[in-house]
Design an enzyme around this catalytic site. Structure first.
Site, PDB file in Angstrom:
ATOM      1  N   GLY A  64      37.664 -24.898  -0.025  1.00  0.00           N
ATOM      2  CA  GLY A  64      38.279 -24.859   1.310  1.00  0.00           C
ATOM      3  C   GLY A  64      39.783 -25.060   1.252  1.00  0.00           C
ATOM      4  O   GLY A  64      40.547 -24.379   1.941  1.00  0.00           O
ATOM      5  N   CYS A  65      40.224 -25.985   0.407  1.00  0.00           N
ATOM      6  CA  CYS A  65      41.652 -26.284   0.310  1.00  0.00           C
ATOM      7  C   CYS A  65      42.420 -25.124  -0.312  1.00  0.00           C
ATOM      8  O   CYS A  65      43.550 -24.830   0.072  1.00  0.00           O
ATOM      9  CB  CYS A  65      41.865 -27.561  -0.494  1.00  0.00           C
ATOM     10  SG  CYS A  65      41.081 -28.999   0.280  1.00  0.00           S
TER      11      CYS A  65
END
Length: 155
Positions: A45-46
């Site tokens: 996600g990051c």
């Protein structure tokens, strides 16, 4: 500490950044600042979020804005993350968690029945006057950078 609200003065910080040197909020007064807090370099996600902000950076810059990603990872981790994914956003390192706490994003989280302290993915849009113009709590990554860009362009 009370949660930050739209209209509050954004807490200043000076932190080490990727590539050496430091980044501070006051160093960008007079420009909108997109300050996005994320849990960890090089997680799915990051990585998506950082790549999305990086790919839109020319439009953020055209709108006069600065984009800063902030996590508790080290500068060394940020440098590896930037090099691996070709990131162009500024990545600030908050190993002491001072800015994370000042912005209220260092929170108790739970996964698989275990609780732990971590970063709640949150984005703040800080206006030219240093006041918070918008807050996106508990960010879902898909489409997020585009939504933030629209808000910057509407300032």
């Amino acid at each position: 500490m009370a949660e930050l609200q739209i209209g509050d003065t954004a807490p200043d910080f000076t932190l080490p950044r990727d590539g050496g040197g430091t980044v501070s909020l006051n160093g960008h007064l007079g420009k909108p600042v997109v300050l996005y807090f994320y849990p960890k370099d090089d997680t799915s996600g990051c990585t998506t979020e950082a790549k999305d902000f990086s790919s839109l950076l020319p439009q953020f810059n055209a709108a006069g804005a600065v984009v800063v990603g902030l996590s508790p990872d080290s500068v060394k981790a940020h440098d590896k993350f930037t090099a691996k994914h070709g990131l162009s956003v500024i990545l600030a390192s908050d190993e002491e968690k001072s800015a994370l706490q000042a912005y209220g994003v260092w929170k108790e989280k739970s996964m698989y029945g275990k609780t732990y302290m971590g970063v709640e993915r949150t984005t703040f849009l800080i206006g030219k006057d240093g006041k918070i113009a918008a807050i996106w709590p508990k960010v879902k990554v898909a489409g997020h950078a585009e939504a933030v860009l629209k808000a910057v362009q509407a300032l």
